[in-house]
Write an enzyme that holds these catalytic residues in place. Structure first.
Site, PDB file in Angstrom:
ATOM      1  N   CYS A 110      27.285  62.833  20.294  1.00 17.61           N
ATOM      2  CA  CYS A 110      27.414  63.618  18.826  1.00 17.61           C
ATOM      3  C   CYS A 110      27.982  62.491  17.999  1.00 17.61           C
ATOM      4  O   CYS A 110      29.174  62.357  18.194  1.00 17.61           O
ATOM      5  CB  CYS A 110      28.164  64.715  19.013  1.00 17.61           C
ATOM      6  SG  CYS A 110      28.457  65.461  17.386  1.00 17.61           S
ATOM      7  N   CYS A 117      32.888  64.648   3.999  1.00 12.97           N
ATOM      8  CA  CYS A 117      31.588  65.480   3.709  1.00 12.97           C
ATOM      9  C   CYS A 117      31.467  65.988   2.523  1.00 12.97           C
ATOM     10  O   CYS A 117      32.645  66.442   1.997  1.00 12.97           O
ATOM     11  CB  CYS A 117      31.193  66.564   4.806  1.00 12.97           C
ATOM     12  SG  CYS A 117      29.435  67.113   4.550  1.00 12.97           S
TER      13      CYS A 117
END
Length: 359
Positions: A110, A117
């Site tokens: 991942c 963000c």
């Protein structure tokens, strides 16, 4: 008088043709460019000294003009369930996180696509960070290589899958994400199959449409988490400008252009989106295009008050969808004890680096 500082270029920002041009301009043989490119993208070299089929003079020329801005493992933690979370240090000392998720039938990396963000999803730790910058293709590629090496050294098993589900929104770093996938899947790079790669998005409709237009070969996952606009707006502000209707049209376009079935990710929050009415709304949305539904266990974070639904409610929710002939997978969290589970990545420095486990 102070000596002027020479700013070196990042060689991994150059194309094969640009490397060849540089070599010929400096009296080197052009075919050496292919060797250098192979060292960078197939053999994952992090120093010019490793490029042993080049002459010392050529290596010195490269060293004097270029950098390889390699990503490094800053911290590593191993979970009781064998999940490994790494904090990766970038050349500018920013940190991102990546996770190795071992399972019986696969080894999954991942990886992150941004430092922080900008989407402020209310249930996600990364959403409470500022977005500092996008990662470049080499920084994403390096995460894959480092996690691949962990899979092989810890568990003697090759990496099989990659998910762009770490920190950041991949479709807001569109060009770099696609470029990184090209380096990972190309025969001149790592040679992995694009069918083993999944890019996860919070739902940027116009970029999902662009993925279809570009006829990408990898898989797409949508973090849905609510199938009516009012609820989704509450937990995912991006929905206000990318409504479910817009997402439906974009996903239909993506499927028609690529033939790839979409994955819908759905976290069940206690008494928020876990009723049979919610399940019905999810079915109404999902039945419009070929897809599978992953029901995900919620991983609580300090910044939010959401909690996981109870097992009985989850079972009824899944059973309703299955009764409508939906493909449903219930995903259990991995790495919760080291904040490595879905939604927990936030670049926090761990209090203790745990000892490695052996198998």
């Amino acid at each position: 008088m102070e000596k002027a500082t020479i700013t070196k270029k990042d060689i991994r920002k150059l194309s094969l043709a640009q490397i060849k041009d540089f070599l010929t301009e400096h009296g080197e043989q052009g075919f050496r460019a292919k060797q250098i490119y192979e060292w960078l993208w197939k053999k994952s070299a992090h120093t010019f000294e490793e490029m042993t089929n080049l002459s010392k003079k050529t290596r010195e020329l490269l060293e004097n003009n270029f950098d390889i801005r390699a990503v490094k493992v800053s911290e590593k933690q191993v979970s009781s369930d064998r999940t490994i979370k790494s904090s990766f240090e970038l050349f500018d000392h920013n940190l991102v996180e990546g996770v190795l998720i071992p399972a019986d039938d696969r080894m999954t990396a991942c990886v992150s696509s941004q430092v922080g963000c900008s989407l402020t999803c209310k249930f996600c730790a990364t959403g409470y960070m500022d977005r500092k910058r996008n990662l470049d293709p080499a920084e994403i590629y390096d995460q894959v290589v480092l996690i691949r090496d962990q899979a092989e050294s810890h568990y003697q098993t090759p990496l099989t899958n990659i998910v762009y589900m770490g920190m950041g929104e991949p479709l807001l770093n569109y060009a770099n994400v696609l470029s990184s996938i090209n380096y990972i899947t190309s025969p001149e790079g790592l040679g992995m199959s694009p069918k083993r790669i999944t890019v996860s998005t919070a739902g940027i409709a116009k970029m999902i449409t662009k993925l279809g237009d570009d006829e990408v070969k990898f898989n797409l996952a949508l973090s849905l988490h609510a199938a009516n606009d009012e609820k989704r707006n509450q937990i995912m502000p991006i929905n206000e400008s990318n409504t479910l209707e817009a997402l439906k049209d974009a996903l239909l376009h993506f499927y028609k252009k690529t033939g790839n079935r979409i994955t819908l990710e759905y976290i069940l929050f206690y008494r928020f989106n876990d009723t049979l009415q919610d399940a019905k709304e999810l079915w109404e949305f999902a039945k419009q295009f070929p897809c599978k539904i992953n029901i995900i266990e919620y991983n609580p974070i300090a910044e939010a008050n959401y909690t996981n639904t109870d097992p009985q409610t989850l079972s009824k929710f899944a059973q309703f969808l299955e009764s409508k002939n939906m493909v449903v997978n219930v995903r259990r969290s991995r790495g919760k004890d080291i904040d490595a589970a879905c939604g927990q990545l936030a670049g926090k420095k761990p209090p203790v680096v745990k000892e490695e486990v052996t198998i």
